[in-house]
Design a protein around this motif. Structure first.
Motif, PDB file in Angstrom:
ATOM      1  N   UNK A  89      18.955  57.260 -12.788  1.00  0.00           N
ATOM      2  CA  UNK A  89      18.477  56.076 -13.499  1.00  0.00           C
ATOM      3  C   UNK A  89      16.963  56.127 -13.653  1.00  0.00           C
ATOM      4  N   UNK A  90      16.493  55.762 -14.825  1.00  0.00           N
ATOM      5  CA  UNK A  90      15.064  55.805 -15.117  1.00  0.00           C
ATOM      6  C   UNK A  90      14.554  54.384 -15.334  1.00  0.00           C
ATOM      7  N   UNK A  91      13.336  54.151 -14.877  1.00  0.00           N
ATOM      8  CA  UNK A  91      12.708  52.866 -15.105  1.00  0.00           C
ATOM      9  C   UNK A  91      13.104  51.834 -14.069  1.00  0.00           C
ATOM     10  N   UNK A  92      12.354  50.740 -14.062  1.00  0.00           N
ATOM     11  CA  UNK A  92      12.597  49.661 -13.101  1.00  0.00           C
ATOM     12  C   UNK A  92      13.368  48.533 -13.769  1.00  0.00           C
ATOM     13  N   UNK A  93      14.426  48.871 -14.460  1.00  0.00           N
ATOM     14  CA  UNK A  93      15.227  47.860 -15.136  1.00  0.00           C
ATOM     15  C   UNK A  93      16.213  47.230 -14.159  1.00  0.00           C
ATOM     16  N   UNK A  94      16.729  46.079 -14.540  1.00  0.00           N
ATOM     17  CA  UNK A  94      17.711  45.416 -13.700  1.00  0.00           C
ATOM     18  C   UNK A  94      18.986  46.246 -13.585  1.00  0.00           C
ATOM     19  N   UNK A  95      19.349  46.929 -14.663  1.00  0.00           N
ATOM     20  CA  UNK A  95      20.538  47.759 -14.611  1.00  0.00           C
ATOM     21  C   UNK A  95      20.403  48.926 -13.657  1.00  0.00           C
ATOM     22  N   UNK A  96      19.179  49.421 -13.467  1.00  0.00           N
ATOM     23  CA  UNK A  96      18.973  50.552 -12.560  1.00  0.00           C
ATOM     24  C   UNK A  96      18.896  50.124 -11.107  1.00  0.00           C
ATOM     25  N   UNK A  97      18.694  48.827 -10.845  1.00  0.00           N
ATOM     26  CA  UNK A  97      18.540  48.364  -9.478  1.00  0.00           C
ATOM     27  C   UNK A  97      19.871  48.113  -8.787  1.00  0.00           C
ATOM     28  N   UNK A  98      20.944  47.891  -9.550  1.00  0.00           N
ATOM     29  CA  UNK A  98      22.237  47.637  -8.923  1.00  0.00           C
ATOM     30  C   UNK A  98      22.810  48.953  -8.413  1.00  0.00           C
ATOM     31  N   UNK A  99      23.778  48.842  -7.510  1.00  0.00           N
ATOM     32  CA  UNK A  99      24.354  50.054  -6.958  1.00  0.00           C
ATOM     33  C   UNK A  99      25.277  50.717  -7.970  1.00  0.00           C
ATOM     34  N   UNK A 100      25.704  51.917  -7.610  1.00  0.00           N
ATOM     35  CA  UNK A 100      26.465  52.739  -8.548  1.00  0.00           C
ATOM     36  C   UNK A 100      27.803  52.111  -8.909  1.00  0.00           C
ATOM     37  N   UNK A 101      28.467  51.485  -7.937  1.00  0.00           N
ATOM     38  CA  UNK A 101      29.769  50.895  -8.218  1.00  0.00           C
ATOM     39  C   UNK A 101      29.664  49.792  -9.254  1.00  0.00           C
ATOM     40  N   UNK A 102      28.631  48.968  -9.144  1.00  0.00           N
ATOM     41  CA  UNK A 102      28.440  47.896 -10.118  1.00  0.00           C
ATOM     42  C   UNK A 102      28.108  48.454 -11.497  1.00  0.00           C
ATOM     43  N   UNK A 103      27.266  49.477 -11.529  1.00  0.00           N
ATOM     44  CA  UNK A 103      26.959  50.095 -12.826  1.00  0.00           C
ATOM     45  C   UNK A 103      28.199  50.738 -13.429  1.00  0.00           C
ATOM     46  N   UNK A 104      29.001  51.385 -12.578  1.00  0.00           N
ATOM     47  CA  UNK A 104      30.232  51.995 -13.071  1.00  0.00           C
ATOM     48  C   UNK A 104      31.191  50.943 -13.615  1.00  0.00           C
ATOM     49  N   UNK A 105      31.315  49.839 -12.898  1.00  0.00           N
ATOM     50  CA  UNK A 105      32.188  48.763 -13.373  1.00  0.00           C
ATOM     51  C   UNK A 105      31.719  48.242 -14.719  1.00  0.00           C
TER      52      UNK A 105
END
Length: 232
Positions: A89-105
């Motif tokens: 993940x690149x950048x300090x976005x909100x999407x990059x701060x969540x864990x992998x499971x949440x991003x995968x979901x």
């Protein structure tokens, strides 16, 4: 009298009803032909795509395998989303701060919703045409009968069958037009609905399997394999 002669002798209301039924018929047949092309493989292509995915050595290999198989792009978007998730993940976005499971979901949900939107496109139009076309035809029928009765009342030479045959024939043809427009739309809506339901069930099961495989950090299979170049 032919259909065109009846319409030519009709008034503005009957012609408007006929034009509306024609527009509804054209729109419904465009959707029917497009969805028949989109769903031409039905669940077969989806099952083949899922099988090809599980037989792949890596996510990039799976993406390459699915490109010639997944013609309707039902499974491939989820695999491409997994490939993007495999990258750091690149950048300090909100999407990059969540864990992998949440991003995968999130990415699996977005890919599933996009596929379902494509599958369900046009279903509302088919349902609307199937439900309203008979009533539009009935409007033309009622108006034609009203014109026939008004013509009989205005005649002073006595009642004859030829004075009422034309308007009544026009009214009956409007009813037939409405049914001819509605029946294909209803049949297509039911057939496509069954196919879409089967594909939706397969995609939901596939997304659940992906979440179970890649979403648990404690599982050794959870690590997303890095994208690797395909051998030439």
């Amino acid at each position: 009298m032919s259909v065109f002669e009846l319409l030519r002798h009709g008034d503005g209301v009957s012609r408007t009803v006929a034009a509306l039924l024609l527009a509804m018929s054209v729109a419904s047949w465009v959707v029917i032909l497009w969805k028949a092309w989109l769903l031409r493989g039905g669940t077969r292509d989806v099952l083949r795509s899922i099988t090809a995915f599980w037989q792949s050595a890596s996510l990039q290999d799976a993406e390459a395998r699915l490109q010639p198989v997944d013609r309707a792009l039902m499974v491939l978007p989820a695999v491409r989303a997994l490939n993007r998730l495999a990258q750091p993940a690149e950048g300090a976005t909100l999407g990059a701060k969540v864990d992998r499971t949440q991003r995968l979901t999130r990415i699996l949900r977005d890919a599933l919703h996009a596929a379902l939107r494509r599958l369900q496109a046009g279903q509302i139009l088919l349902a609307t045409v199937g439900a309203t076309a008979p009533f539009v035809g009935l409007l033309g029928t009622v108006w034609g009968i009203y014109g026939a009765l008004a013509g009989i009342a205005a005649e002073t030479g006595g009642f004859t069958i030829d004075k009422v045959a034309g308007p009544v024939g026009e009214a009956l043809i409007m009813t037939a037009f409405g049914l001819a427009v509605a029946i294909p739309a209803v049949l297509a809506y039911n057939v496509f609905g069954r196919v879409v339901g089967r594909i939706e069930a397969e995609l939901e099961g596939f997304a659940h399997d992906l979440l179970g495989m890649f979403g648990d950090p404690a599982s050794p299979e959870a690590a997303l394999p890095p994208a690797r170049p395909m051998p030439v």
